[in-house]
Design an enzyme around this catalytic site. Structure first.
Site, short mmCIF file in Angstrom:
data_model
loop_
_atom_site.label_atom_id
_atom_site.label_comp_id
_atom_site.label_asym_id
_atom_site.label_seq_id
_atom_site.Cartn_x
_atom_site.Cartn_y
_atom_site.Cartn_z
N TYR A 1 0.83 -1.21 0.00
CA TYR A 1 0.00 0.00 0.00
C TYR A 1 0.86 1.25 0.00
O TYR A 1 2.08 1.18 0.24
CB TYR A 1 -0.96 0.01 1.20
CG TYR A 1 -0.31 0.37 2.52
CD1 TYR A 1 0.48 -0.54 3.21
CD2 TYR A 1 -0.46 1.64 3.08
CE1 TYR A 1 1.08 -0.20 4.41
CE2 TYR A 1 0.14 1.99 4.28
CZ TYR A 1 0.91 1.05 4.93
OH TYR A 1 1.52 1.40 6.12
N ARG B 1 8.23 4.01 -4.64
CA ARG B 1 8.33 3.09 -3.51
C ARG B 1 7.34 1.95 -3.65
O ARG B 1 7.66 0.80 -3.30
CB ARG B 1 8.13 3.84 -2.19
CG ARG B 1 8.35 2.94 -0.98
CD ARG B 1 8.32 3.69 0.32
NE ARG B 1 7.03 4.30 0.57
CZ ARG B 1 6.76 5.12 1.59
NH1 ARG B 1 7.73 5.45 2.45
NH2 ARG B 1 5.57 5.62 1.76
N ARG C 1 -7.70 -20.14 -1.91
CA ARG C 1 -6.69 -19.96 -0.86
C ARG C 1 -5.67 -21.09 -0.83
O ARG C 1 -6.02 -22.25 -0.58
CB ARG C 1 -7.38 -19.84 0.50
CG ARG C 1 -6.43 -19.45 1.61
CD ARG C 1 -7.12 -19.35 2.96
NE ARG C 1 -6.17 -18.97 4.00
CZ ARG C 1 -5.28 -19.79 4.54
NH1 ARG C 1 -5.23 -21.06 4.16
NH2 ARG C 1 -4.45 -19.35 5.48
N HIS D 1 -1.10 -21.17 0.02
CA HIS D 1 -0.01 -20.25 0.35
C HIS D 1 0.85 -19.87 -0.85
O HIS D 1 1.22 -18.72 -1.02
CB HIS D 1 0.87 -20.85 1.45
CG HIS D 1 0.23 -20.82 2.80
ND1 HIS D 1 -0.97 -21.46 3.07
CD2 HIS D 1 0.60 -20.23 3.96
CE1 HIS D 1 -1.29 -21.25 4.34
NE2 HIS D 1 -0.36 -20.51 4.90
N LYS E 1 6.48 -1.84 2.20
CA LYS E 1 5.23 -1.27 2.73
C LYS E 1 4.12 -2.30 2.48
O LYS E 1 3.27 -2.14 1.60
CB LYS E 1 4.93 0.08 2.08
CG LYS E 1 4.10 0.99 2.96
CD LYS E 1 4.26 2.44 2.56
CE LYS E 1 3.30 3.38 3.22
NZ LYS E 1 3.37 3.44 4.67
N GLU F 1 12.02 2.97 14.50
CA GLU F 1 11.11 3.99 13.96
C GLU F 1 9.80 3.95 14.73
O GLU F 1 9.60 3.10 15.60
CB GLU F 1 10.87 3.75 12.47
CG GLU F 1 10.22 2.40 12.16
CD GLU F 1 9.91 2.17 10.69
OE1 GLU F 1 9.88 3.14 9.90
OE2 GLU F 1 9.68 1.00 10.33
N LEU G 1 11.07 1.50 7.38
CA LEU G 1 10.55 1.93 6.09
C LEU G 1 11.30 3.19 5.69
O LEU G 1 11.48 4.10 6.51
CB LEU G 1 9.05 2.24 6.19
CG LEU G 1 8.43 2.61 4.85
CD1 LEU G 1 8.24 1.37 3.98
CD2 LEU G 1 7.10 3.32 5.04
N1 PDD Z 1 3.05 5.92 7.60
N2 PDD Z 1 7.51 4.10 8.97
C1 PDD Z 1 6.37 3.41 8.95
C2 PDD Z 1 6.31 2.10 9.65
C3 PDD Z 1 5.24 3.93 8.27
O1 PDD Z 1 4.09 3.25 8.23
C4 PDD Z 1 5.34 5.20 7.64
C5 PDD Z 1 4.20 5.77 6.85
C6 PDD Z 1 6.55 5.89 7.72
C7 PDD Z 1 6.74 7.25 7.11
O2 PDD Z 1 6.76 7.15 5.70
P1 PDD Z 1 6.26 8.34 4.78
O3 PDD Z 1 7.07 9.52 5.15
O4 PDD Z 1 6.57 7.85 3.41
O5 PDD Z 1 4.80 8.54 5.02
C8 PDD Z 1 7.63 5.31 8.39
C9 PDD Z 1 1.74 6.26 7.08
C10 PDD Z 1 1.45 5.74 5.75
C11 PDD Z 1 1.45 7.72 7.18
O6 PDD Z 1 2.25 8.48 7.71
O7 PDD Z 1 0.39 8.11 6.73
#
Ligand code: PDD
Length: 286
Positions: free
Chosen positions: A33, A52, A100, A102, A146, A178, A202
Site C-alpha cells: 500500500y 516506492r 486460498r 499459500h 510497505k 522507527e 521503512l
Molecule cells: N506511515 N515508517 C512506517 C512504519 C510507516 O508506516 C510510515 C508511513 C513511515 C513514514 O513514511 P512516509 O514519510 O513515506 O509517510 C515510516 C503512514 C502511511 C502515514 O504516515 O500516513
C-alpha cells in the site's frame, strides 16, 4: 466533497461491498500500500510514493501492471470526483484473487483498490508537540516493504493511544528503529540523527525529503546512524516524520522530557521548510 473508493476501474461509494472473499490481500495480507497526501487539490510527492510502491511490489514478486502515468491519472480522478482538496489517498495492490493456498497462484492479475478521504487537521499537534511511548519492536524483518501486514504496527499504536501518547517509538536490540507509522529523528548538539536505511525501517518519503532537500538547504548535518533509547532521552529535540504526521515534535519519551520540553528551534525550521516545499509543489498559499 465526499470520500470515495476506486475498484476495478470504477469510482464507488466507500460503503459498497466490493472485496472478493478470496482476494489474497484479504486472506494473507499479500499486498502493498501507499498513503499520499493531497494539499490544495494536488498530490504531494506522488512520484516518490509510486516509485516506492514499485519497489515494494518487486520485493514481494507481485507483477507490475500499471504505468506511473496511469497511477497518476487515477489519483487525479479521485481528487476531481470527490472534490476533496485537503485529504489522503490510500492505494493498495494485492497479488490478486485465487483459491486460498499459500504458494503464488498462476494466471492471476494483481488487484488495485484506492480510496480518498478528507484529512483532519493536526495543526494543533504540529504547533504544540506530542508525547512518545517507547515499546519493543515486534515486527517482522522486512519493514522496508510497505506491506499490508501491520499487526506489530497497530498493536504498538494502540498501546501508545492507551498511554495518552501520539506515537509508539520502537526498540530492537537496544536501538531505536522507527515509529509505528512514522520515522524517528533526534537532534543532539546541532546534528540530526536517524536510523539508517535497512530492512528494519521503512524508507519514509518525508524522511527522504528531510535528508535530501531540507537539511542541505538549511545547512544541517544529518547522521544516518543507530542510537539507543538512553541516548534519545538525552537529546535536545526529537520528532517523527511521515505523510500524515508531517514533522511532528516529540516532547517526551516515556514521560521523560526531551530538551527543555518545548518544540525546539531546529524542529520549527524543519517544519517551516517542509511547508514551503508543499506550498511550492502543490501551489498552496498559506
Ligand atoms: N506511515 N515508517 C512506517 C512504519 C510507516 O508506516 C510510515 C508511513 C513511515 C513514514 O513514511 P512516509 O514519510 O513515506 O509517510 C515510516 C503512514 C502511511 C502515514 O504516515 O500516513
Amino acid at each position: 466533497m465526499r470520500p470515495l473508493g476506486f475498484v476495478d476501474g470504477k469510482i464507488i461509494d466507500l460503503s459498497e461491498n466490493v472485496v472478493p472473499m478470496e482476494d489474497r490481500g484479504h486472506q494473507f495480507g499479500d499486498g502493498i500500500y501507499e498513503v499520499t497526501k493531497v494539499y490544495n487539490g494536488r498530490c504531494f510527492a506522488l512520484k516518490r510514493h509510486m516509485d516506492r510502491a514499485y519497489r515494494s511490489l518487486r520485493e514481494l514478486r507481485i507483477p507490475i501492471v500499471y504505468t506511473y502515468e496511469e497511477l497518476e491519472e487515477m489519483h487525479n480522478l479521485l481528487i476531481k470526483e470527490s472534490g476533496i482538496t485537503e485529504g489522503g489517498i490510500y492505494l493498495q495492490i494485492t497479488r490478486g484473487v485465487a483459491p486460498r493456498a499459500h504458494g503464488f497462484p498462476e494466471h492471476v492479475v494483481p488487484r488495485l483498490t484506492m480510496s480518498i478521504r478528507p484529512a483532519s487537521s493536526n495543526a494543533n499537534l504540529l504547533e504544540n508537540g506530542v508525547k512518545g511511548l517507547l515499546i519493543a519492536d515486534e515486527r517482522w524483518l522486512r519493514c522496508d516493504i510497505k506491506s499490508l501486514n501491520l499487526l506489530g504496527n497497530i498493536l504498538g499504536k494502540q498501546r501508545a493511544q492507551e498511554a495518552g501518547c501520539y506515537e509508539a517509538i520502537q526498540i530492537r536490540n537496544d536501538v531505536i528503529t522507527e515509529g509505528t507509522s512514522s520515522n524517528f529523528f533526534i537532534i543532539k548538539d546541532g546534528i540530526l540523527w536517524t536510523h539508517p536505511v535497512s530492512n528494519l525501517i521503512l524508507k519514509g518519503i518525508t524522511r527522504s525529503i528531510i535528508i535530501e532537500e531540507i537539511a542541505p538547504a538549511l545547512d544541517l548535518t544529518i547522521l544516518e546512524k543507530t542510537f539507543t533509547p538512553d541516548f534519545a532521552k538525552k537529546a535536545d529535540e526529537a520528532f517523527v516524520s511521515g505523510t500524515t504526521s508531517e514533522i511532528m515534535p516529540i516532547l517526551s519519551l516515556d514521560g521523560i522530557r526531551i530538551g527543555n520540553g518545548d518544540v525546539g528551534p531546529i524542529t520549527r525550521r524543519l517544519q517551516q521548510a517542509y511547508n514551503e516545499i508543499i506550498d511550492k509543489e502543490c501551489g498552496r498559499k498559506q
